[in-house]
Write an enzyme that holds these catalytic residues in place. Sequence first.
Site, mmCIF file in Angstrom:
data_model
loop_
_atom_site.group_PDB
_atom_site.id
_atom_site.type_symbol
_atom_site.label_atom_id
_atom_site.label_comp_id
_atom_site.label_asym_id
_atom_site.label_seq_id
_atom_site.Cartn_x
_atom_site.Cartn_y
_atom_site.Cartn_z
ATOM 1 N N ARG A 15 0.807 -1.220 0.000
ATOM 2 C CA ARG A 15 0.000 0.000 0.000
ATOM 3 C C ARG A 15 0.842 1.273 0.000
ATOM 4 N NH1 ARG A 15 -4.106 -1.421 4.810
ATOM 5 N NH2 ARG A 15 -2.478 -2.940 5.296
ATOM 6 N N GLN A 73 12.380 -14.536 6.301
ATOM 7 C CA GLN A 73 11.058 -15.128 6.130
ATOM 8 C C GLN A 73 10.775 -15.165 4.638
ATOM 9 O OE1 GLN A 73 7.650 -12.867 7.467
ATOM 10 N NE2 GLN A 73 6.415 -14.713 7.829
ATOM 11 N N ASN A 376 38.759 41.993 4.686
ATOM 12 C CA ASN A 376 37.544 42.265 3.914
ATOM 13 C C ASN A 376 37.692 41.671 2.524
ATOM 14 O OD1 ASN A 376 34.942 44.166 3.845
ATOM 15 N ND2 ASN A 376 35.971 44.268 1.855
#
Length: 458
Positions: A15, A73, A376
């Site tokens: 789903r 499984q 800077n």
Amino acid sequence: MTTDIVILAAGQGSRMKSALPKVLHAVGGKPMVKHVIDNARQLGQARVHVVIGHGAEQLKEQLSDESLSFAVQAEQLGTGHAVAQAVPDLADDSVTLILYGDVPLTQPETMQKLVNAAHTGALGLLTVKLENPTGYGRIVRAEGTDEVIAIVEQKDASSDELQINEVNTGIMAVPTSLLRKWLPALSSNNAQGEYYLTDIIAMAASEGVRIDAQHPSCEQEVQGVNNRVQLAQLERWYQLQQAEQLMLSGATLADPARVDVRGSVDVAGDVLIDINAVFEGRVVLETGVVIEPNCVLKNVTVGKNTRIKANSVLEDSTIGESCDIGPFARIRPGTDLAKGAKIGNFVETKKAIIGEGSKVNHLSYIGDAIIGKNSNIGAGTITCNYDGVNKSATHIGDNAFIGSNTALVAPVSVGNSATIGAGSTVTKSVADDTLSVARAKQVMLSNWQRPVKKAKES
């Protein structure tokens, strides 16, 4: 007595409409099964077993960094059959806690209550009362008592049993010796043709084994995910819990519904977080930090009184106190900003150490660089750190001034108090206290004829 933890993660999750195994879909940026593992690890020296099936190789790859054992499984024959695949790896004298890879938010404290019950010889069963119990197995108690005697699945329930609103979560803890005895006795004679793990409840009751029903702190602790709608609902609840914790820790959130935590966030007092903030990995925000709207922080430490302006992205970096970053800044991995550093709009840094009070204000790229104090860096400056094969470093000293639109071709260094003229391409190191200008001579032609658009042919 030791504890074995069995996590069922073999289902396909059709789903979800996804090629990704359901348990690998994420809540809070982490796969659901990883939430289960991490919470289970808090029980101490428990051994963790994961039952896999659909997408087994993907799961093994995603969990490769975990110390786990896997059981396969091969056929999906029910929860009882799934647990049976892990039984050969369980210790005879242990207690087995059974969890689900698509039920991610069960808290360690809740798990511990079940384990404690099983250590006394009981079967610890987690149940919850729901306003709408549709789809869940109902808890059947002996008439006139609180004694649990069975769980009846929805498809097998009578009309009276369907009125029961106490339901089975599927989470339980059982002495392993009893589990070994009961699992082979399960039958698939039911509406689904499956071996239900829940049938061992009736076996326990018939043998006089006490069934100790425990309850979670809230129903979201045991909420499973079967589709993307449920995933989104759980995600929103989870995020609200994270937001509440941030507020209780001293952060002000402009809107708790518009903050996403996909990892962990440590906050000090008086932190302000505006809307649409996303935090990933481990984030630390010290006192007085301000996060403006639409910022993303991943694995970042931010010093006190620093402001991260809107639409900035920071990753794998350390930001000192009283810094100013953004808007629209990108701070890439390896950046380290000292106190009072400023990174302005549309500036990108990578592996950059920027000293105290230094500024990179506009439209610049600073990569593989070390910048000293109070320097800077003008707009449009780039460190040309890559020659197509190797990365090289740029070193800029204290109090340097780099003019706008400068290209610093690494490896190169600029000395203390040096000045680079705007528009320069610097390929050689610049000494302290010097001016360097490296650009073509400007030429002006007074009789130049400006091009004009040609007339269209008829």
